[in-house]
Write a protein that holds these residues in place. Structure first.
Motif, mmCIF file in Angstrom:
data_model
loop_
_atom_site.group_PDB
_atom_site.id
_atom_site.type_symbol
_atom_site.label_atom_id
_atom_site.label_comp_id
_atom_site.label_asym_id
_atom_site.label_seq_id
_atom_site.Cartn_x
_atom_site.Cartn_y
_atom_site.Cartn_z
ATOM 1 N N PRO A 93 0.909 -1.022 -0.342
ATOM 2 C CA PRO A 93 -0.035 -0.280 -0.412
ATOM 3 C C PRO A 93 1.291 1.761 0.029
ATOM 4 N N ASP A 94 1.761 0.959 1.047
ATOM 5 C CA ASP A 94 2.785 2.388 1.175
ATOM 6 C C ASP A 94 3.104 2.723 -0.855
ATOM 7 N N LEU A 95 3.629 1.402 -1.437
ATOM 8 C CA LEU A 95 4.213 1.698 -2.231
ATOM 9 C C LEU A 95 3.470 2.403 -3.080
ATOM 10 N N GLU A 96 2.302 2.127 -3.849
ATOM 11 C CA GLU A 96 0.886 2.274 -4.430
ATOM 12 C C GLU A 96 1.283 3.350 -4.086
ATOM 13 N N ALA A 97 0.855 3.906 -2.637
ATOM 14 C CA ALA A 97 0.250 5.152 -2.814
ATOM 15 C C ALA A 97 1.467 6.257 -3.230
ATOM 16 N N THR A 98 2.743 6.080 -2.915
ATOM 17 C CA THR A 98 3.866 6.578 -3.573
ATOM 18 C C THR A 98 3.662 6.776 -5.267
ATOM 19 N N THR A 99 3.960 5.739 -5.661
ATOM 20 C CA THR A 99 3.657 5.645 -7.321
ATOM 21 C C THR A 99 2.815 5.961 -8.384
#
Lengths: 188, 65
Positions: free
Chosen positions: A86-92
């Motif tokens: 989720p954190d990487l999804e938000a960042t991307t």
């Protein structure tokens, strides 16, 4: 970035990476295309493991099929084995990244890659914020001098050919600045 | 000075944006769109691209790799 890492390959195998130098590299489309345009794609073969994410593979195959042909012997096509956290999804999403860039960052983080190669500014920002070391085409090109893959004169000739031979965008005055730095490096 | 624009947006995207406004995360849709555009421009700026190129040059010539 010295570390112990385990590389998951597309066939399920794992490859240990315990060297202190850069061994495991994940590639986005830009450097593969640009290095091939400059007839320098083989520079990547000096890394122990080069991974090309599925989506990137398809993208390069569409835009520059010869780059895929040339990389088949030393690069591995990989599919992420995990869902984007989720954190990487938000960042991307925050950086409006494309599918290939997202997959490259996901795989680089998943495999604890030593290096991610991309020429996209937003992808570099996103990857750096995810703790991944990132470099682009020019970094690989200039690294070749230190690794004796190319002489400084050869690299200078390649730098001069960028505006006519490559789709890599670099302002003329900045390219001149880079050229002067290589010349200064060569003189020392 | 603010300038009016007309844009076609995906319905679900607009709904999510409106939900954020209603929940009070941002004061209005204009501010949200301006902020989104500002962030996009910042993360795709030429200055940043050139900064990264200069970092690559240092790494390529003098880095440990």
């Amino acid at each position: 970035m010295p570390k112990n890492s385990s590389v998951k390959m597309s066939n399920g195998d794992c490859m240990a990476s315990t060297d202190t130098t850069i061994r495991l590299v994940v590639c986005d489309a830009g450097p593969l295309i640009h290095l091939d345009e400059l007839a320098c794609l083989d520079l990547l073969s000096s890394f122990a493991v080069v991974l090309i994410p599925d989506t990137v593979w398809e993208e390069v195959l569409y835009h520059r099929p010869q780059a895929i042909d040339a990389s088949q012997t030393w690069a591995k096509r990989v599919t992420p084995t995990r869902v984007l956290p989720p954190d990487l999804e938000a960042t991307t999403r925050l950086f409006s990244l494309h599918a290939g860039e997202i997959q490259a960052i996901n795989i680089a983080q998943e495999c604890q890659a030593d290096l991610l190669l991309t020429d996209d500014t937003a992808a570099r920002l996103a990857a750096a914020s995810a703790g991944i070391q990132v470099r682009g085409t020019l970094g690989i090109l200039l690294r070749a001098i230190q690794h004796q893959q190319k002489t400084a004169d050869e690299v200078l000739a390649i730098l001069r050919s960028i505006p006519i031979q490559s789709t890599l965008h670099i302002r003329a005055s900045l390219l001149q600045e880079v050229t002067e730095q290589v010349q200064a490096f060569h003189r020392t | 000075m603010n300038m009016p624009i007309q844009a076609n947006l995906p319905e679900n995207l607009l709904m999510k944006a409106q939900q954020l406004v209603q929940a009070g995360w941002v004061s209005n849709l204009d501010d949200l769109l301006a902020d989104a555009l500002r962030r996009y421009l910042e993360s795709h700026s030429e200055e940043l691209a050139e900064k990264f190129i200069r970092e690559d040059v240092q790494w390529g010539l003098y880095g440990k790799h």
